[in-house]
Design a protein around this motif. Structure first.
Motif, PDB file in Angstrom:
ATOM      1  N   ASN A 140       0.867  -1.169   0.000  1.00  0.00           N
ATOM      2  CA  ASN A 140       0.000   0.000   0.000  1.00  0.00           C
ATOM      3  C   ASN A 140       0.903   1.218   0.000  1.00  0.00           C
ATOM      4  OD1 ASN A 140      -1.436   2.257   1.092  1.00  0.00           O
ATOM      5  ND2 ASN A 140      -3.018   0.858   1.792  1.00  0.00           N
ATOM      6  N   LYS A 141       0.550   2.235  -0.801  1.00  0.00           N
ATOM      7  CA  LYS A 141       1.459   3.380  -0.919  1.00  0.00           C
ATOM      8  C   LYS A 141       1.587   4.135   0.397  1.00  0.00           C
ATOM      9  CE  LYS A 141       0.247   3.792  -5.741  1.00  0.00           C
ATOM     10  NZ  LYS A 141      -1.064   3.120  -5.781  1.00  0.00           N
ATOM     11  N   TYR A 142       0.463   4.290   1.097  1.00  0.00           N
ATOM     12  CA  TYR A 142       0.522   4.973   2.398  1.00  0.00           C
ATOM     13  C   TYR A 142       1.433   4.214   3.355  1.00  0.00           C
ATOM     14  CZ  TYR A 142      -3.757   7.297   0.844  1.00  0.00           C
ATOM     15  OH  TYR A 142      -4.689   8.006   0.161  1.00  0.00           O
ATOM     16  N   SER A 143       1.261   2.884   3.372  1.00  0.00           N
ATOM     17  CA  SER A 143       2.047   2.077   4.302  1.00  0.00           C
ATOM     18  C   SER A 143       3.527   2.170   3.992  1.00  0.00           C
ATOM     19  CB  SER A 143       1.621   0.612   4.211  1.00  0.00           C
ATOM     20  OG  SER A 143       0.277   0.474   4.528  1.00  0.00           O
ATOM     21  N   LEU A 144       3.858   2.101   2.688  1.00  0.00           N
ATOM     22  CA  LEU A 144       5.256   2.136   2.298  1.00  0.00           C
ATOM     23  C   LEU A 144       5.888   3.469   2.703  1.00  0.00           C
ATOM     24  CD1 LEU A 144       7.442   0.543   0.812  1.00  0.00           C
ATOM     25  CD2 LEU A 144       6.842   1.804  -1.227  1.00  0.00           C
ATOM     26  N   LEU A 145       5.177   4.566   2.409  1.00  0.00           N
ATOM     27  CA  LEU A 145       5.692   5.882   2.790  1.00  0.00           C
ATOM     28  C   LEU A 145       5.851   5.978   4.301  1.00  0.00           C
ATOM     29  CD1 LEU A 145       3.942   8.557   0.585  1.00  0.00           C
ATOM     30  CD2 LEU A 145       6.367   8.206   0.915  1.00  0.00           C
ATOM     31  N   GLY A 146       4.813   5.509   5.023  1.00  0.00           N
ATOM     32  CA  GLY A 146       4.864   5.566   6.485  1.00  0.00           C
ATOM     33  C   GLY A 146       6.015   4.752   7.032  1.00  0.00           C
ATOM     34  N   GLY A 147       6.212   3.540   6.486  1.00  0.00           N
ATOM     35  CA  GLY A 147       7.286   2.692   6.964  1.00  0.00           C
ATOM     36  C   GLY A 147       8.648   3.311   6.729  1.00  0.00           C
ATOM     37  N   LEU A 148       8.839   3.905   5.527  1.00  0.00           N
ATOM     38  CA  LEU A 148      10.130   4.524   5.225  1.00  0.00           C
ATOM     39  C   LEU A 148      10.371   5.748   6.100  1.00  0.00           C
ATOM     40  CD1 LEU A 148      10.309   4.205   1.363  1.00  0.00           C
ATOM     41  CD2 LEU A 148      11.690   3.036   3.044  1.00  0.00           C
ATOM     42  N   ARG A 149       9.306   6.545   6.282  1.00  0.00           N
ATOM     43  CA  ARG A 149       9.453   7.701   7.166  1.00  0.00           C
ATOM     44  C   ARG A 149       9.803   7.275   8.572  1.00  0.00           C
ATOM     45  NH1 ARG A 149       4.383  11.706   6.223  1.00  0.00           N
ATOM     46  NH2 ARG A 149       4.950  12.541   4.194  1.00  0.00           N
ATOM     47  N   ALA A 150       9.131   6.218   9.036  1.00  0.00           N
ATOM     48  CA  ALA A 150       9.405   5.729  10.392  1.00  0.00           C
ATOM     49  C   ALA A 150      10.854   5.296  10.507  1.00  0.00           C
ATOM     50  CB  ALA A 150       8.480   4.566  10.724  1.00  0.00           C
ATOM     51  N   ALA A 151      11.342   4.552   9.510  1.00  0.00           N
ATOM     52  CA  ALA A 151      12.728   4.085   9.570  1.00  0.00           C
ATOM     53  C   ALA A 151      13.682   5.275   9.591  1.00  0.00           C
ATOM     54  CB  ALA A 151      13.021   3.175   8.386  1.00  0.00           C
TER      55      ALA A 151
END
Lengths: 350, 121
Positions: A140-151
């Protein structure tokens, strides 16, 4: 010292049960006291009032509700279903590994590592793996962005946290959390020992940096860019439903509790009272009743620290992503490096 | 077994306890929850419209630079911790040594800063 001898399995079982309490009790308290009640009062409303007196049973109602929710794995995430399902468990496991190192009393500890704080900083990063897995496997695009931001955010704020802790290690001369507690409570300020020597006073800059980094590690507002609900829906948790979502949620608030305990141990004297009050000088002098009172003292200090974390969370708007990174790399890291050198110079000079 | 290794065994138990707790609750939930998947329910969430393109995209190079910087500073921390515990013994000598070490790292940070890689654009 306690004179009770237990078989290894009984001791381990007791420790694991103690660990369960040490994770779930702070999580429940933090969610009810701060997320439900304090936030409501700050926003001029009452919060949950129906379940139990003043809504105090709301948490059980919530768990009952989440248990009955459907567990959805989206079609696009099906190829990665196994790691999609395991991601929340990794985040929760990180919390359990973290609590294993917190000392609750002279004999009430789970593990007594000489590299205690080092271990704590290491395992606290395990949650990043869980978050990255969740963000990536959701497809999911939101999830991917969120995961990368979190990292990106978690590794940026990991550094000030590590560097702020070094100031405490220099002062105490040890990485063992138990010995750090003793060093604070047996210490003295210019020969006056009525208050011990909580590192909050001597390491105030370190404490501020540590708390800001904790706020960011917990992804609480103003550092909640990874789950920014107004742009990323719910970040890396977007595709999770039912009980797996709740595990993320429990993990987040349990980690808030455990990090606050670690902050209390490092800067506020942990489970101890100033040893001079009772004429103790070393850890062997400490009376047995501290094993019961100690956890309560630590719990009280934890509540106070979480109060500040939540106060900031409910009061400030969100940082922008580039501001957030700039703040970590260009402000916090240089200040914490300077803090290390100043602490070292003062330690050698006195 | 030495007390040192026993402590690490406790850590293993704690990790297993986390999976056991989550497993038990998820198992309980599996008994209670419904499972009625439909095609619409299983589509990727994209604010209510049909998802466009693939969910996996390529990420930008800036993550790579920050990860690299992180590794450098984290390794630095590994070196500072043992020094910090023994500072009383080293005294002024250790202080100067660590001053040089931190200064070199600070130079690295300033270099990255001047090169403009610390900007998140």
């Amino acid at each position: 010292m306690v004179g009770v001898e237990l078989a290894y399995w009984a001791e381990s079982l007791l420790r694991v049960l103690g660990g369960l309490v040490a994770v779930l009790l702070p999580a429940g308290t933090v969610v009810y006291l701060f997320l439900f009640k304090m936030m409501s009062f700050m926003q001029s409303r009452l919060g949950p009032m129906e379940a139990g007196p003043y809504g105090s049973l709301q948490l059980f109602a919530e768990v009952g509700k989440w248990l009955q929710k459907e567990d959805i794995v989206p079609t696009n995430a099906q190829p990665e279903a196994r790691i999609f399902k395991i991601a929340p468990l990794v985040v929760l496991a990180s919390t359990f590994l973290l609590v294993a190192v917190v000392p609750f009393g002279p004999d009430a500890w789970f593990t007594d590592f000489d590299g205690g704080i080092f271990y704590a900083l290491a395992v606290s990063s395990v949650s990043v793996l869980g978050i990255l897995i969740a963000g990536w496997s959701s497809a999911n695009k939101y999830s991917l962005l969120g995961g990368l931001r979190a990292a990106g955010q978690l590794i940026a704020y990991e550094l000030p946290m590590v560097l702020a802790v070094i100031g405490v290690v220099i002062q105490a001369g040890t990485m063992n959390l138990q010995k750090i507690v003793v060093a604070q409570n047996a210490g003295e300020i210019f020969g006056w020992d009525g208050l011990g020597n909580p590192f909050l006073l001597t390491q105030f800059v370190g404490f501020l940096i540590f708390m800001i980094a904790v706020q960011a590690e917990l992804t609480q507002t103003p550092f909640d860019m990874p789950i920014a609900e107004s742009e990323l829906v719910s970040g890396y948790m977007t595709e999770y439903s039912g009980f797996r979502f709740l595990i993320f949620f429990i993990g987040e608030f349990a980690t808030a509790g455990v990090f606050s305990m670690i902050a209390s141990v490092l800067f506020l004297g942990g489970w101890g009272v100033p040893f001079a009050w009772f004429g103790w000088t070393a850890i062997d002098d400490v009376d047995n009743w501290m094993n019961v009172v100690g956890p309560l003292i630590l719990f009280t200090k934890m509540i106070i620290v979480v109060f500040f974390v939540m106060w900031v969370r409910f009061s400030y708007p969100r940082f922008r992503e580039d501001q957030l990174q700039r703040f970590a790399w260009k402000v916090l890291i240089p200040i914490s490096l300077a803090n290390i050198m100043v602490t070292a110079v003062l330690k050698v000079a006195f | 077994m030495s007390p040192f290794l026993r402590s690490y065994l406790t850590v293993v138990w704690f990790g297993l306890a986390a999976f056991l707790l989550a497993g038990l609750l998820l198992g309980l939930s599996a008994l209670l929850r419904p499972s009625r998947p439909t095609r619409e329910k299983l589509t990727t969430y994209e604010s209510g419209v049909d998802p466009v393109g693939e969910g996996w995209s390529q990420s930008q190079i800036r993550y790579y630079v920050f990860a690299l910087l992180f590794v450098i500073f984290d390794v630095e921390a590994v070196f500072i911790f043992p020094w910090a515990t023994q500072l009383e013994r080293y005294g002024g000598f250790g202080l100067v040594e660590m001053g040089i070490f931190v200064a070199i790292l600070l130079l690295g940070l300033i270099y990255a800063w001047r090169k403009g890689v610390l900007r998140w654009v």
